[in-house]
Design a protein around this motif. Structure first.
Motif, PDB file in Angstrom:
ATOM      1  N   GLY A 158       0.914  -1.285  -0.148  1.00  0.00           N
ATOM      2  CA  GLY A 158      -0.016   0.183  -0.002  1.00  0.00           C
ATOM      3  C   GLY A 158       0.693   1.224  -0.084  1.00  0.00           C
ATOM      4  N   HIS A 159       1.953   1.086   0.252  1.00  0.00           N
ATOM      5  CA  HIS A 159       3.003   2.316   0.198  1.00  0.00           C
ATOM      6  C   HIS A 159       3.713   2.462  -1.051  1.00  0.00           C
ATOM      7  N   SER A 160       4.114   3.642  -1.390  1.00  0.00           N
ATOM      8  CA  SER A 160       4.749   4.099  -2.691  1.00  0.00           C
ATOM      9  C   SER A 160       6.036   5.217  -2.338  1.00  0.00           C
ATOM     10  N   LEU A 161       7.135   4.805  -2.484  1.00  0.00           N
ATOM     11  CA  LEU A 161       7.954   5.948  -2.091  1.00  0.00           C
ATOM     12  C   LEU A 161       8.797   6.285  -3.539  1.00  0.00           C
ATOM     13  N   GLY A 162       8.835   7.350  -3.912  1.00  0.00           N
ATOM     14  CA  GLY A 162       9.299   7.917  -5.101  1.00  0.00           C
ATOM     15  C   GLY A 162      10.550   9.033  -5.095  1.00  0.00           C
TER      16      GLY A 162
ATOM     17  N   PHE B 216       8.861  23.287 -12.855  1.00  0.00           N
ATOM     18  CA  PHE B 216      10.175  23.136 -12.545  1.00  0.00           C
ATOM     19  C   PHE B 216      11.015  23.068 -13.938  1.00  0.00           C
ATOM     20  N   ALA B 217      10.571  23.894 -14.902  1.00  0.00           N
ATOM     21  CA  ALA B 217      11.030  23.688 -16.396  1.00  0.00           C
ATOM     22  C   ALA B 217      11.706  25.023 -16.661  1.00  0.00           C
ATOM     23  N   ASN B 218      12.074  25.922 -15.865  1.00  0.00           N
ATOM     24  CA  ASN B 218      12.791  27.209 -16.102  1.00  0.00           C
ATOM     25  C   ASN B 218      14.146  26.869 -16.669  1.00  0.00           C
ATOM     26  N   ARG B 219      14.649  28.014 -17.397  1.00  0.00           N
ATOM     27  CA  ARG B 219      16.140  27.798 -18.026  1.00  0.00           C
ATOM     28  C   ARG B 219      16.995  27.276 -17.167  1.00  0.00           C
ATOM     29  N   ASP B 220      18.046  26.330 -17.502  1.00  0.00           N
ATOM     30  CA  ASP B 220      19.087  25.601 -16.789  1.00  0.00           C
ATOM     31  C   ASP B 220      18.507  25.328 -15.510  1.00  0.00           C
ATOM     32  N   GLU B 221      17.231  25.060 -15.110  1.00  0.00           N
ATOM     33  CA  GLU B 221      16.780  24.618 -13.758  1.00  0.00           C
ATOM     34  C   GLU B 221      17.116  23.093 -13.729  1.00  0.00           C
ATOM     35  N   LYS B 222      17.588  22.854 -12.276  1.00  0.00           N
ATOM     36  CA  LYS B 222      17.962  21.410 -11.579  1.00  0.00           C
ATOM     37  C   LYS B 222      17.010  21.195 -10.663  1.00  0.00           C
ATOM     38  N   SER B 223      16.182  20.156 -10.782  1.00  0.00           N
ATOM     39  CA  SER B 223      15.435  20.140  -9.616  1.00  0.00           C
ATOM     40  C   SER B 223      15.074  18.609  -9.205  1.00  0.00           C
ATOM     41  N   TRP B 224      14.642  18.336  -7.819  1.00  0.00           N
ATOM     42  CA  TRP B 224      14.463  16.998  -7.265  1.00  0.00           C
ATOM     43  C   TRP B 224      13.231  16.820  -6.546  1.00  0.00           C
ATOM     44  N   GLN B 225      12.665  15.667  -6.549  1.00  0.00           N
ATOM     45  CA  GLN B 225      11.605  15.424  -5.858  1.00  0.00           C
ATOM     46  C   GLN B 225      11.344  14.218  -5.101  1.00  0.00           C
ATOM     47  N   ALA B 226      10.834  14.207  -4.058  1.00  0.00           N
ATOM     48  CA  ALA B 226      10.382  13.206  -2.994  1.00  0.00           C
ATOM     49  C   ALA B 226       9.035  12.989  -2.805  1.00  0.00           C
TER      50      ALA B 226
ATOM     51  N   LEU C  82      -9.594  -0.045   4.239  1.00  0.00           N
ATOM     52  CA  LEU C  82     -10.273   1.223   3.863  1.00  0.00           C
ATOM     53  C   LEU C  82     -10.165   1.573   2.375  1.00  0.00           C
ATOM     54  N   PRO C  83     -10.776   0.478   1.471  1.00  0.00           N
ATOM     55  CA  PRO C  83     -10.877   1.083   0.077  1.00  0.00           C
ATOM     56  C   PRO C  83     -11.375   2.445  -0.288  1.00  0.00           C
ATOM     57  N   GLY C  84     -10.512   3.095  -1.214  1.00  0.00           N
ATOM     58  CA  GLY C  84     -11.280   4.360  -1.640  1.00  0.00           C
ATOM     59  C   GLY C  84     -10.664   5.630  -0.816  1.00  0.00           C
ATOM     60  N   LEU C  85      -9.880   5.435   0.017  1.00  0.00           N
ATOM     61  CA  LEU C  85      -9.130   6.221   0.773  1.00  0.00           C
ATOM     62  C   LEU C  85      -7.698   6.338   0.421  1.00  0.00           C
ATOM     63  N   THR C  86      -7.165   7.464  -0.093  1.00  0.00           N
ATOM     64  CA  THR C  86      -5.726   7.453  -0.542  1.00  0.00           C
ATOM     65  C   THR C  86      -5.130   8.987  -0.039  1.00  0.00           C
ATOM     66  N   PHE C  87      -3.863   8.852  -0.012  1.00  0.00           N
ATOM     67  CA  PHE C  87      -2.958  10.012   0.555  1.00  0.00           C
ATOM     68  C   PHE C  87      -1.930   9.840  -0.308  1.00  0.00           C
ATOM     69  N   MET C  88      -1.314  11.191  -0.623  1.00  0.00           N
ATOM     70  CA  MET C  88      -0.221  11.726  -1.283  1.00  0.00           C
ATOM     71  C   MET C  88       0.404  12.932  -0.817  1.00  0.00           C
ATOM     72  N   THR C  89       1.735  12.861  -0.559  1.00  0.00           N
ATOM     73  CA  THR C  89       2.306  14.136  -0.379  1.00  0.00           C
ATOM     74  C   THR C  89       3.877  14.011  -0.891  1.00  0.00           C
ATOM     75  N   ARG C  90       4.291  15.346  -1.647  1.00  0.00           N
ATOM     76  CA  ARG C  90       5.577  15.291  -2.177  1.00  0.00           C
ATOM     77  C   ARG C  90       6.281  16.636  -1.861  1.00  0.00           C
ATOM     78  N   TYR C  91       7.613  16.832  -2.102  1.00  0.00           N
ATOM     79  CA  TYR C  91       8.257  18.002  -2.029  1.00  0.00           C
ATOM     80  C   TYR C  91       9.307  18.200  -2.989  1.00  0.00           C
ATOM     81  N   LEU C  92       9.288  19.169  -3.862  1.00  0.00           N
ATOM     82  CA  LEU C  92      10.236  19.412  -4.749  1.00  0.00           C
ATOM     83  C   LEU C  92      11.245  20.519  -4.552  1.00  0.00           C
ATOM     84  N   THR C  93      12.375  20.702  -5.029  1.00  0.00           N
ATOM     85  CA  THR C  93      13.326  21.907  -4.952  1.00  0.00           C
ATOM     86  C   THR C  93      13.878  22.000  -6.227  1.00  0.00           C
TER      87      THR C  93
END
Length: 416
Positions: free
Chosen positions: A283-287, A318-328, A339-350
């Motif tokens: 049920g977990h996904s780490l990206g 995060f598609a500006n000129r020369d930009e380098k970016s990371w996502q978690a 509990l089918p039907g209930l989902t959660f997602m969080t992410r951070y990008l820099t």
């Protein structure tokens, strides 16, 4: 194709024999989606031209898809009816993308807006040609559906699956209707932020072609070509691989590369590289994702569409000129806890290394997103969905600082 031609195509099917017409009716389906959308965006930077965007609206999306007439060449028709109704807005809070915007900020958003789209379709063997209103979901062009009503295009799209594992797509788009508009207009290339793209005209011709081959159930590769006439041409390559580890565990690899060049009336010059790895278990996904821009400008894509980038998220690309970016990123499906039907997602990008021009410091930005959604699984409210989307964006030396919340209540009612 004009609407008159589409109706003529539909009319030609009506004179066929009852037997040939049977599948046209028996395989048809229709539904209406009710979409209630509240949008709030607060601008936090000093001297912001607008303090906030705050609107509430109700959408109705009627979809009809016919079957095909019998015979070597099957004929069918699709229809899309869209209606947006204002529930709350004002000139000083407009611009959320839910409702048409009065650029003069005098009269505010209209009480309602609507659109009717018709699509003629022909099927031969495993190939389908659609002409009329389209909502393409391809690497070359991804129609946006993140507000009250979806973005649509007018044009032609051929999809072919004649060979096992191989999908071919090609076509031409002529005009676009943006998600907050009922007007058809020529297409533009996305500008703004710090991408450095300058375009001197619009275009009424977007040509695209692509192929995707599934080598195994776990591995597929693709190539796409796109050209927005007079503005840019683009080559895109992508690879998706899912590695099974043990029961309930897998590692997904998503690689993307695009090269974009000008086509006479812009300065587009970009290479975009992206990679996303996602580990799924119980049920977990780490990206984890990485994206890199190089060249004289940022990434090019049709104005108003989604970008085929691993770091294209709720607000930023995060598609500006020369930009380098990371996502978690982290996802959890509560079906694993019963509990089918209930989902959660969080992410951070820099993102950093953004080129802002001579004499200016390096640009930086970050974005944090959280989604919580629930779809009722049974009972009288079955298929009612509720989603809360939250985002925070902060930038250095360019762009907007903002806090955003979206609350979406939706229900799809099958008509037949």
């Amino acid at each position: 194709m004009s609407r008159a031609a589409i109706f003529a195509t539909l009319g030609s099917t009506l004179v066929l024999s009852p037997q040939a017409f049977a599948e046209f009716l028996s395989d048809s389906k229709a539904s209406v989606e009710f979409r209630n959308f509240y949008f709030n965006r607060d601008f936090r930077q000093d001297n912001a031209p607008q303090s906030k965007q705050d609107e509430w609206a109700q959408g109705f999306l009627l979809r009809y898809e016919s079957g095909y007439t019998e015979g070597t060449i099957g004929v069918g028709v699709d229809a899309l009816g869209l209606l947006g109704v204002k529930l709350d807005s004002s000139p000083d809070r407009a611009g959320s993308g839910l409702l048409p915007r009065d650029r003069e900020k005098v009269h505010g958003a209209p009480d309602s807006y609507s659109e009717l789209g018709l699509t003629a379709k022909l099927r031969a063997s495993k190939s389908v040609l659609k002409v009329g209103t389209l909502q393409p979901k391809l690497p070359a062009v991804l129609a946006n559906d993140s507000r009250l009503l979806p973005q649509t295009f007018e044009g032609a799209h051929l999809n072919s699956n004649e060979f096992a594992g191989l999908t071919l797509d090609g076509g031409r788009l002529r005009q676009v209707s943006q998600r907050d508009s009922s007007n058809r207009e020529d297409m533009t290339v996305t500008t703004g932020n710090a991408r450095g793209i300058v375009a001197s005209n619009t275009s009424d011709q977007f040509d695209f072609a692509g192929l995707n081959y599934k080598w195994t159930p776990q591995l597929s590769t693709g190539y796409s070509y796109a050209k927005l006439d007079g503005l840019y041409s683009q080559h895109i390559a992508n690879l998706v691989h899912v590695l099974p580890i043990t029961t309930g565990q897998s590692l997904k690899t998503d690689l993307r590369y695009a090269r974009s060049d000008d086509d006479g009336h812009s300065n587009v010059d970009n290479r975009a590289l992206g990679a996303m790895l996602t580990y799924t278990f119980s049920g977990h996904s780490l990206g984890a994702g990485y994206q890199s821009m190089s060249g004289d400008t940022g990434f090019a894509y049709i104005g108003g569409t989604d970008a085929f980038l691993v770091n294209f998220v709720q607000i930023g690309d995060f598609a500006n000129r020369d930009e380098k970016s990371w996502q978690a990123r982290y996802d959890y499906d509560f079906a694993a806890l019963g509990l089918p039907g209930l989902t959660f997602m969080t992410r951070y990008l820099t993102g950093d290394n953004i080129e802002l021009g001579a004499g200016r410091p390096e640009g930086r930005e970050w974005e944090r997103d959280t989604d919580i959604g629930y779809v009722v699984q049974s009972g009288p409210l079955k298929n009612v969905g509720l989603k809360w989307r939250n985002a925070t964006v902060r930038t250095s030396h360019f762009g907007n600082d903002l806090d955003e919340n979206r609350l979406i209540l939706s229900y799809v009612l099958p008509l037949w």
